[in-house]
Design a protein around this motif. Structure first.
Motif: not given
Length: 277
Positions: A43-52, A54-67
């Motif tokens: 939803e936001q361009p890549h240059h607006s953040g640093h790799p790793g 990245e956040l995302f929304f699911r069921q009104n909550k904000t998540y971050i993924h760890f491999p």
């Protein structure tokens, strides 16, 4: 002219401010709590953040993924102290400690670490050991012990990891110990503004999005000022020509009148112009 200069300066300040506004909006949505180095994935361009980050929304909550583990819920982000507080949606923080490999991420634990050993036992141990309920079952019992303790014969070694805390039933919630920090070289504090190395690396360098706007603005101002002064110069030239022509007409009329009074039959207007020039 004063109005033109005022308008140019005012427009420049306004457009420069807009060009450097933090990029925390996308498709009309506003993310007031999300700024560099974090960004909303897809939803936001890549240059607006640093790799790793990245956040995302699911069921009104904000998540971050760890491999190496999966998705964790973002509880709070403190940019001043660089502290990321997370919640385990599975409600088993010891499982996160066991499987999370932060070497594959830009994060590290916020608290001081100590090595502990996970053991899996076929039977209950004495009350001096505290079982981890979320990792245990009917036929297996998981404990987290000091590395100096030798596991009983009924237990198997699982893994030794460096973690902030051992398990305690008094501190067992879905977020205790899940605090992380980050340290980026040349990191920007406000969406990349005022940062050199990170901006050059992640905001398309000197010709990034904001810089493109600034360069375009400078070109526009230069063109406007050039056209303005060119117009002023042309007006001055036209005024001088008109003034010279007017002065010439006055001289011709005056001399013509004098000569016609003396000898109107032999003196022409063209002859007088030759005499004057």
């Amino acid at each position: 002219m004063d109005f033109f200069i005022f308008f140019t300066i005012f427009s420049s300040v306004f457009l420069l401010t807009k060009a450097h506004e933090p990029n925390n909006t996308s498709y009309g949505r506003v993310y007031p709590g999300i700024r560099y180095p974090f960004r909303i994935q897809d939803e936001q361009p890549h240059h607006s953040g640093h790799p790793g980050f990245e956040l995302f929304f699911r069921q009104n909550k904000t998540y971050i993924h760890f491999p190496t583990y999966g998705d964790l819920i973002v509880k709070t982000i403190s940019y001043d102290t660089r502290k990321l507080n997370l919640i385990d949606p599975k409600n088993c923080v010891p499982d996160v400690f066991l499987n999370l490999n932060l070497s594959l991420t830009p994060f590290s634990y916020y608290y001081v670490l100590k090595e502990y050993t996970y053991i899996n036992c076929s039977s209950h141990l004495s009350t001096s050991f505290v079982q981890v309920p979320c990792l245990s079952g009917l036929n297996h019992h998981v404990y987290i012990v000091e590395t100096s303790i030798s596991p009983p014969i009924s237990c198997n070694f699982v893994k030794t990891v460096a973690i902030p805390f051992s398990y305690s039933p008094y501190l067992s919630d879905n977020s205790f110990g899940l605090s992380f920090t980050w340290n980026l070289t040349g990191e920007c504090d406000d969406a990349g503004i005022g940062c050199q190395s990170e901006t050059l690396l992640h905001n398309k360098g000197l010709f990034g999005v904001a810089n493109d706007k600034v360069i375009g603005l400078i070109a526009f101002i230069f063109l406007a000022v050039t056209l303005f002064y060119a117009k002023m110069a042309l007006h001055k030239v036209f005024d001088l020509v008109k003034e010279k022509e007017k002065l010439g007409e006055i001289k011709v009329g005056k001399v013509l009148g004098e000569y016609e009074a003396l000898n109107p039959a032999t003196v022409s207007k063209s002859d007088i112009k030759v005499l004057i020039h």
